[in-house]
Design an enzyme around this catalytic site. Structure first.
Site, mmCIF file in Angstrom:
data_model
loop_
_atom_site.group_PDB
_atom_site.id
_atom_site.type_symbol
_atom_site.label_atom_id
_atom_site.label_comp_id
_atom_site.label_asym_id
_atom_site.label_seq_id
_atom_site.Cartn_x
_atom_site.Cartn_y
_atom_site.Cartn_z
ATOM 1 C CG HIS A 235 -0.272 0.087 2.536
ATOM 2 N ND1 HIS A 235 0.160 1.259 3.106
ATOM 3 C CD2 HIS A 235 0.052 -0.898 3.422
ATOM 4 C CE1 HIS A 235 0.706 1.017 4.281
ATOM 5 N NE2 HIS A 235 0.658 -0.297 4.502
ATOM 6 C CB CYS B 195 2.291 -3.134 5.235
ATOM 7 S SG CYS B 195 0.750 -3.860 5.834
#
Length: 539
Positions: free
Chosen positions: A127, A140
């Site tokens: 992301h 992440c």
């Protein structure tokens, strides 16, 4: 892994040369130039070309960089920021499980995660986010904002993502041991699936049967006639399978309804027979009551007669004698009536006992008849349920037929796992040559059919290799001489896996561009589950 879309090819660059150089310097690596792209790919690409074939995304944690490859080579790359100490980004073979343009973390206070592409259901994703030039996330993989939008539009669910320490790139590979698809061919005349299913027999197992239809490849070929199995002929057989299963389900349901109507009538007849028995038994009870009452009355009348005879044994006088005789006549008449009633009741009892016996026999026959119909109805219902389940299974298989398959060959588990559309469709024990020697982790991706359509073009990525001591390594009591160990290359890896020809024939039907083969020392990750592809994690 699904095939990727075909947006316009372009090498993404941060807005402004200065920003790009700054990000690259912060990440501690040199920016990828056109020359670098050409070096990494034998097929240089211009921004006007379209993405060709399935994409492979490679994330290098040590270099803090992400590269996108397609069938022609490098598409684009960008800096990243992965998980910091205590929140390390896991290394392994993943696929994109979920995509959301707008997403907020449910683990870290609703932090925004724009252009989120999920890799695990435990919380790892690609992301947009800040890139300080070093690992800084909670696990992440952060991307530059504009690149995250570009990547989001480029990928599809099921896209392959490989997370490694060092940067790796796919290389073209052609090897005789690679799995082969069915040839294209032309569809034959309509095939009756029922005969195919019967050919398999009740003892068929996952190791001896086709993945979708339930018959071996050899039996299917035999049923199809002398023609060789092809993609077209199998597609025709699968289409006919759905037609046949629909017809079978309709027939089973009609039969269940017809037998159900018979069962309703049989139940009514049985209830009527049982009621007839009960009615006769009630009448018999009444007769028993009458017999008992009459017997008691007879006994009482006999006592009265005895008392009368004792009382009038020496009666004298015409008037007294006449009165005694009248009373005697009354008692005799009463006794005769009671005897007649008693004997009639006994006769009725005998008749009712015969009637009850006959009615019980009829009720038993009605029950046997009903039970026979009930067994037929239960069998018909089971057949309808089985036909419905078979049709549902075939429809699900048909819905995922166009999806590629993922194959995991695990040296650790000595097993082959096959998934299609997130569903497990096959599992079998396999053997590795040199089973105690590491094989590494290699990802083979089918890029496209060859020009004649009879084979597949592949590329392979070596995600990781295992180091072995130069002296020796003891495994299960044996000493492995490292000098004799096979090299951990894609070619050696595919050669070392013994895949029986029968399994190759079964898998041939489902191999298509976008399919992948993972050969690894590792087992299947615990992250593999519902709504995931096969996931492998390594140290």
């Amino acid at each position: 892994m699904t095939g990727m879309g075909s947006p316009t090819r372009r090498n993404w660059k941060p807005r402004g040369l200065l920003l790009g150089l700054t990000l690259a310097l912060l990440a501690g690596i040199a920016p990828i130039t056109d020359a670098t792209a050409k070096k990494r790919s034998n097929t240089p690409q211009s921004s006007a070309e379209e993405v060709s074939g399935p994409l492979t995304i490679v994330v290098s944690l040590r270099r803090q960089r992400l590269h996108i490859f397609d069938a022609k080579g490098l598409v684009s790359s960008a800096p990243i920021s992965s998980g910091r100490a205590g929140y390390r980004t896991p290394k392994g073979i993943f696929t994109i499980l979920q995509k959301r343009r707008r997403h907020y973390s449910n683990l870290y206070g609703g932090a925004p995660m724009p252009n989120m592409q999920r890799l695990t259901w435990s919380g790892i994703a690609l992301h947009a986010g800040p890139l300080p030039g070093y690992p800084a996330s909670h696990g992440c993989i952060r991307l530059p904002s504009s690149f995250s939008r570009y990547l989001f539009g480029l990928t599809n669910l099921g896209g392959r993502v490989i997370v490694t320490d060092e940067p790796v790139a796919p290389v073209r590979i052609a090897h005789p041991a690679l799995l082969k698809p069915l040839p294209p061919g032309n569809p034959p005349a309509t095939v009756q699936t029922a005969s195919l299913v019967q050919t398999a027999g009740p003892g068929a197992t996952p190791h001896s049967t086709d993945l979708l239809l339930g018959v071996t490849a050899a039996n299917a070929a035999e049923t199809l006639g002398s023609e060789k199995r092809t993609r077209a002929s199998v597609a025709a057989a699968r289409a006919q399978e759905l037609i046949d299963l629909e017809a079978t389900l309709t027939r089973c349901r009609n039969e269940e309804q017809e037998i159900g109507a018979e069962l309703t009538s049989a139940n009514l007849a049985l209830r009527s027979a049982i009621e007839a028995v009960k009615t006769a038994e009630v009448e018999l009870g009444n007769v028993h009551g009458l017999i008992d009452a009459t017997a008691s009355a007879k006994s009482k009348t006999a006592d009265e007669m005895l008392a009368f005879m004792t009382k009038n044994a020496q009666v004298e006088g015409e008037e007294a004698i006449a009165k005694a005789m009248a009373e005697e006549d009354t008692l005799e008449t009463k006794m005769l009536e009671q005897i007649a009633t008693y004997e009639l009741a006994l006769s009725d009892e005998k008749s009712l006992r015969r009637l009850i016996g006959d009615r019980r026999l009829a009720a038993g026959q009605a029950k046997d008849h009903r039970d026979g119909i009930l067994r037929r109805h239960i069998a018909a219902r089971k057949a309808a349920v089985a036909a419905s389940a078979a049709l549902d299974k075939a429809k699900k298989a048909d819905a995922r037929r166009d999806k590629p398959i993922s194959i995991l060959l695990s040296r650790k588990a000595s097993k082959m796992y096959v998934r299609q559309g997130y569903d497990d469709i096959f599992e079998a024990a396999i053997e590795f040559q040199h089973p105690d020697a590491p094989v590494g982790t290699h990802v083979f991706t089918a890029l496209a059919y060859t020009e004649d359509g009879a084979d597949l073009e592949w590329h392979a990525v070596t995600a990781t290799t295992r180091s072995v001591s130069r002296k020796s390594s003891k495994t299960k009591g044996e000493v492995i001489q490292t000098a004799n160990l096979p090299k951990q290359t894609p070619g050696n890896a595919i050669e070392r896996v013994n895949i029986p020809q029968e399994i190759r024939d079964q898998l041939a039907e489902h191999l298509k561009p976008g399919s992948s083969i993972i050969i690894t020392d590792e087992g299947r990750s615990y992250e593999t589950g519902k709504y995931t592809d096969l996931i492998v994690e390594f140290r």
